[in-house]
Write a protein that holds these residues in place. Structure first.
Motif, PDB file in Angstrom:
ATOM      1  N   ILE A 195      61.048  13.627 160.155  1.00  0.00           N
ATOM      2  CA  ILE A 195      60.309  13.203 158.965  1.00  0.00           C
ATOM      3  C   ILE A 195      60.485  11.701 158.745  1.00  0.00           C
ATOM      4  O   ILE A 195      61.578  11.160 158.944  1.00  0.00           O
ATOM      5  N   ASP A 196      59.417  11.067 158.324  1.00  0.00           N
ATOM      6  CA  ASP A 196      59.443   9.654 157.968  1.00  0.00           C
ATOM      7  C   ASP A 196      60.527   9.422 156.914  1.00  0.00           C
ATOM      8  O   ASP A 196      60.562  10.088 155.876  1.00  0.00           O
ATOM      9  N   ARG A 197      61.402   8.469 157.182  1.00  0.00           N
ATOM     10  CA  ARG A 197      62.537   8.224 156.292  1.00  0.00           C
ATOM     11  C   ARG A 197      62.120   7.786 154.889  1.00  0.00           C
ATOM     12  O   ARG A 197      62.908   7.899 153.943  1.00  0.00           O
ATOM     13  N   ASP A 198      60.886   7.298 154.736  1.00  0.00           N
ATOM     14  CA  ASP A 198      60.441   6.798 153.434  1.00  0.00           C
ATOM     15  C   ASP A 198      59.817   7.863 152.539  1.00  0.00           C
ATOM     16  O   ASP A 198      59.471   7.574 151.390  1.00  0.00           O
ATOM     17  N   CYS A 199      59.633   9.075 153.038  1.00  0.00           N
ATOM     18  CA  CYS A 199      59.039  10.121 152.188  1.00  0.00           C
ATOM     19  C   CYS A 199      59.641  11.495 152.508  1.00  0.00           C
ATOM     20  O   CYS A 199      58.918  12.480 152.674  1.00  0.00           O
ATOM     21  N   LEU A 200      60.939  11.551 152.585  1.00  0.00           N
ATOM     22  CA  LEU A 200      61.636  12.788 152.935  1.00  0.00           C
ATOM     23  C   LEU A 200      61.398  13.890 151.910  1.00  0.00           C
ATOM     24  O   LEU A 200      61.006  15.014 152.262  1.00  0.00           O
ATOM     25  N   ASP A 201      61.631  13.603 150.628  1.00  0.00           N
ATOM     26  CA  ASP A 201      61.555  14.638 149.597  1.00  0.00           C
ATOM     27  C   ASP A 201      60.142  15.195 149.462  1.00  0.00           C
ATOM     28  O   ASP A 201      59.938  16.424 149.434  1.00  0.00           O
ATOM     29  N   ASP A 202      59.157  14.311 149.375  1.00  0.00           N
ATOM     30  CA  ASP A 202      57.773  14.754 149.230  1.00  0.00           C
ATOM     31  C   ASP A 202      57.332  15.611 150.414  1.00  0.00           C
ATOM     32  O   ASP A 202      56.636  16.618 150.255  1.00  0.00           O
ATOM     33  N   THR A 203      57.737  15.189 151.607  1.00  0.00           N
ATOM     34  CA  THR A 203      57.321  15.914 152.816  1.00  0.00           C
ATOM     35  C   THR A 203      57.955  17.295 152.884  1.00  0.00           C
ATOM     36  O   THR A 203      57.280  18.296 153.175  1.00  0.00           O
ATOM     37  N   LEU A 204      59.250  17.373 152.631  1.00  0.00           N
ATOM     38  CA  LEU A 204      59.927  18.667 152.662  1.00  0.00           C
ATOM     39  C   LEU A 204      59.371  19.608 151.602  1.00  0.00           C
ATOM     40  O   LEU A 204      59.163  20.807 151.855  1.00  0.00           O
ATOM     41  N   ASP A 205      59.103  19.081 150.419  1.00  0.00           N
ATOM     42  CA  ASP A 205      58.536  19.898 149.345  1.00  0.00           C
ATOM     43  C   ASP A 205      57.177  20.447 149.750  1.00  0.00           C
ATOM     44  O   ASP A 205      56.878  21.641 149.554  1.00  0.00           O
ATOM     45  N   ALA A 206      56.335  19.612 150.343  1.00  0.00           N
ATOM     46  CA  ALA A 206      55.005  20.042 150.778  1.00  0.00           C
ATOM     47  C   ALA A 206      55.097  21.048 151.920  1.00  0.00           C
ATOM     48  O   ALA A 206      54.319  22.008 151.989  1.00  0.00           O
ATOM     49  N   MET A 207      56.053  20.851 152.834  1.00  0.00           N
ATOM     50  CA  MET A 207      56.221  21.791 153.944  1.00  0.00           C
ATOM     51  C   MET A 207      56.620  23.173 153.438  1.00  0.00           C
ATOM     52  O   MET A 207      56.080  24.198 153.891  1.00  0.00           O
ATOM     53  N   LEU A 208      57.556  23.218 152.497  1.00  0.00           N
ATOM     54  CA  LEU A 208      57.979  24.511 151.953  1.00  0.00           C
ATOM     55  C   LEU A 208      56.836  25.185 151.206  1.00  0.00           C
ATOM     56  O   LEU A 208      56.654  26.408 151.300  1.00  0.00           O
ATOM     57  N   ASP A 209      56.043  24.412 150.471  1.00  0.00           N
ATOM     58  CA  ASP A 209      54.888  25.000 149.777  1.00  0.00           C
ATOM     59  C   ASP A 209      53.870  25.569 150.760  1.00  0.00           C
ATOM     60  O   ASP A 209      53.263  26.612 150.515  1.00  0.00           O
ATOM     61  N   SER A 210      53.673  24.882 151.893  1.00  0.00           N
ATOM     62  CA  SER A 210      52.687  25.367 152.864  1.00  0.00           C
ATOM     63  C   SER A 210      53.092  26.731 153.416  1.00  0.00           C
ATOM     64  O   SER A 210      52.243  27.589 153.659  1.00  0.00           O
ATOM     65  N   ILE A 211      54.402  26.943 153.587  1.00  0.00           N
ATOM     66  CA  ILE A 211      54.886  28.247 154.039  1.00  0.00           C
ATOM     67  C   ILE A 211      54.770  29.273 152.911  1.00  0.00           C
ATOM     68  O   ILE A 211      54.332  30.409 153.115  1.00  0.00           O
ATOM     69  N   ALA A 212      55.147  28.842 151.722  1.00  0.00           N
ATOM     70  CA  ALA A 212      55.124  29.767 150.582  1.00  0.00           C
ATOM     71  C   ALA A 212      53.711  30.278 150.308  1.00  0.00           C
ATOM     72  O   ALA A 212      53.525  31.448 149.938  1.00  0.00           O
ATOM     73  N   PHE A 213      52.705  29.446 150.488  1.00  0.00           N
ATOM     74  CA  PHE A 213      51.328  29.837 150.171  1.00  0.00           C
ATOM     75  C   PHE A 213      50.599  30.518 151.320  1.00  0.00           C
ATOM     76  O   PHE A 213      49.538  31.114 151.107  1.00  0.00           O
ATOM     77  N   GLU A 214      51.139  30.407 152.553  1.00  0.00           N
ATOM     78  CA  GLU A 214      50.469  30.987 153.714  1.00  0.00           C
ATOM     79  C   GLU A 214      50.770  32.485 153.799  1.00  0.00           C
ATOM     80  O   GLU A 214      51.912  32.896 154.022  1.00  0.00           O
ATOM     81  N   ARG A 215      49.748  33.316 153.618  1.00  0.00           N
ATOM     82  CA  ARG A 215      49.937  34.775 153.609  1.00  0.00           C
ATOM     83  C   ARG A 215      50.435  35.318 154.935  1.00  0.00           C
ATOM     84  O   ARG A 215      51.099  36.352 154.977  1.00  0.00           O
ATOM     85  N   GLY A 216      50.112  34.649 156.022  1.00  0.00           N
ATOM     86  CA  GLY A 216      50.479  35.170 157.326  1.00  0.00           C
ATOM     87  C   GLY A 216      51.870  34.808 157.793  1.00  0.00           C
ATOM     88  O   GLY A 216      52.257  35.160 158.912  1.00  0.00           O
TER      89      GLY A 216
END
Length: 405
Positions: A123-144
């Motif tokens: 992950i880009d060192r300048d946006c660690l928190d935002d990226t990790l948060d978005a990655m977890l949401d993408s898994i949480a919302f993906e039904r499959g």
């Protein structure tokens, strides 16, 4: 197209939980999509908090080709910078039963293949928190996708892990940690000679000089490094044969004992060599390898992936002789800032390296607020692994007492 087809998380949830516009979007990509992102991956490595070759998109492609029925995927995070989309995160995974577990539940598995030794996302060192948060949401919302993520050997001493802890806390969740250990790494400003003088005792260095001299008396002794793709391919075949001829072959744990694992290593090293990210260090005696080390690169990090030696020469410490050689080579290469031993712990001959990487196995829940499912399954897993560790300790103590009698 499957439910895991490429998509942007913003199509699933256009806003974060607080209702603010998402600054980072995430797609779940398959091997075909990853194959066209080489330039973006290389650019990301230059900005990454933690370079990790086991997240390399090329390796996802190799694994997917060998296991076409397995769900090898990667989370790709994007951010718009100056009007263009920039890749800011890659986290590859597969879906299956958790490793070293009695549980049958399907989970997200990281690293995506057995011979991966670091689960930290790139992950880009300048946006660690935002990226990790978005990655977890993408898994949480993906039904499959399952919602529990199993992370084997994650670096717990770097900024990415600290960001993950912050993000999980903000989401009302917490990781479940299992094994925690330290393994050798090489990160020093010293040159090879000065480093080895500091790391090894004078008696050890003297013994190694004697081993090298006695071995050279048996023929022409040469230390080599190959990086050209065809030379790497030939060296990997020599490596597989050497490993198979030793105790790993007898125990059935050599790569060549499993057709899929051997094919993966061949394909992975070949793909990395095409990008000048693979090397094989060897000591040869009269043209035949005595010890070999497969090395993979990701940006400024190198990984001593796999090692093997000819057991006919084990009295000469061929592994340690080669470690002397590649330690000096790594420290002389100013493009390498860190070398990860990929060891399971800090025992063995690679403990000669003085620096340590803190790693741990852990599970996390992608859902905000956590879940009863996660608490129940992670609790069962912790009980299971603690019981196994206790049984192993008792067995080893029993063996020790038998030998002392």
């Amino acid at each position: 197209m499957s439910s895991l087809a490429i998509h942007r998380s913003s199509e699933v949830a256009a806003t974060a939980a607080a209702g603010e516009p998402r600054r980072v979007s995430v797609e779940i990509a398959d091997a075909a999509r990853l194959a066209i992102l080489r330039a973006q991956w290389t650019d990301l490595l230059g900005r990454a908090a933690t370079p990790n070759v086991f997240m390399d998109p090329a390796l996802v492609g190799v694994a997917a080709g060998i296991e076409p029925d397995a769900r090898h995927r990667a989370l790709l995070a994007w951010k718009t910078v100056n009007g263009r989309e920039m890749l800011v995160g890659v986290w590859s995974f597969t879906v299956g039963r958790p490793r070293r577990s009695m549980l049958l539940a399907q989970m997200i598995i990281v690293p995506a293949y057995v011979h991966g030794y670091l689960s930290t996302p790139v992950i880009d060192r300048d946006c660690l928190d935002d990226t990790l948060d978005a990655m977890l949401d993408s898994i949480a919302f993906e039904r499959g996708l399952p919602k529990i993520i199993t992370l084997d050997m994650m670096d717990t001493g770097d900024t990415t892990y600290q960001a993950l802890l912050r993000v999980l806390t903000s989401r009302g969740s917490a990781p479940c940690l299992f094994d925690q250990t330290r393994r050798p790494k090489l990160a020093s400003e010293l040159d090879g000679k000065a480093y080895l003088e500091k790391a090894l005792s004078s008696s050890t260095r003297k013994k190694l000089r004697q081993h090298r001299r006695k071995l050279s008396e048996k023929g022409t002794l040469v230390s080599t490094v190959v990086t050209e793709p065809e030379a790497v391919r030939r060296a990997v075949e020599e490596f597989l044969a050497m490993e198979m001829s030793g105790w790993k072959g007898s125990n059935g744990t050599a790569l060549a004992c499993n057709e899929g694992e051997a094919a993966f290593m061949r394909g992975a090293m070949a793909k990395l060599a095409e990008q000048d990210n693979a090397a094989v260090h060897s000591i040869h005696l009269d043209g035949k390898p005595v010890s070999m080390q497969l090395v993979a690169r990701a940006g400024g990090a190198a990984f001593t992936w796999k090692t093997a030696y000819d057991e006919a020469f084990q009295d000469f410490s061929p592994g340690m002789l080669l470690l002397e050689d590649y330690t000096a080579a790594f420290l002389a290469n100013k493009s390498i800032g860190l070398v990860d031993s990929c060891s399971y712990d800090d025992t063995g001959y690679m403990s000669a390296w003085q620096e340590r990487r803190e790693v741990a196995d852990l599970w996390i829940d992608a859902r905000r607020g956590g879940s009863l499912e996660f608490r129940a399954l992670s609790g069962l897993q912790k009980t299971y692994r603690d019981a196994r560790a206790t049984a192993k300790a008792v067995y080893l103590q029993w063996q020790k007492s038998r030998k002392s009698k």
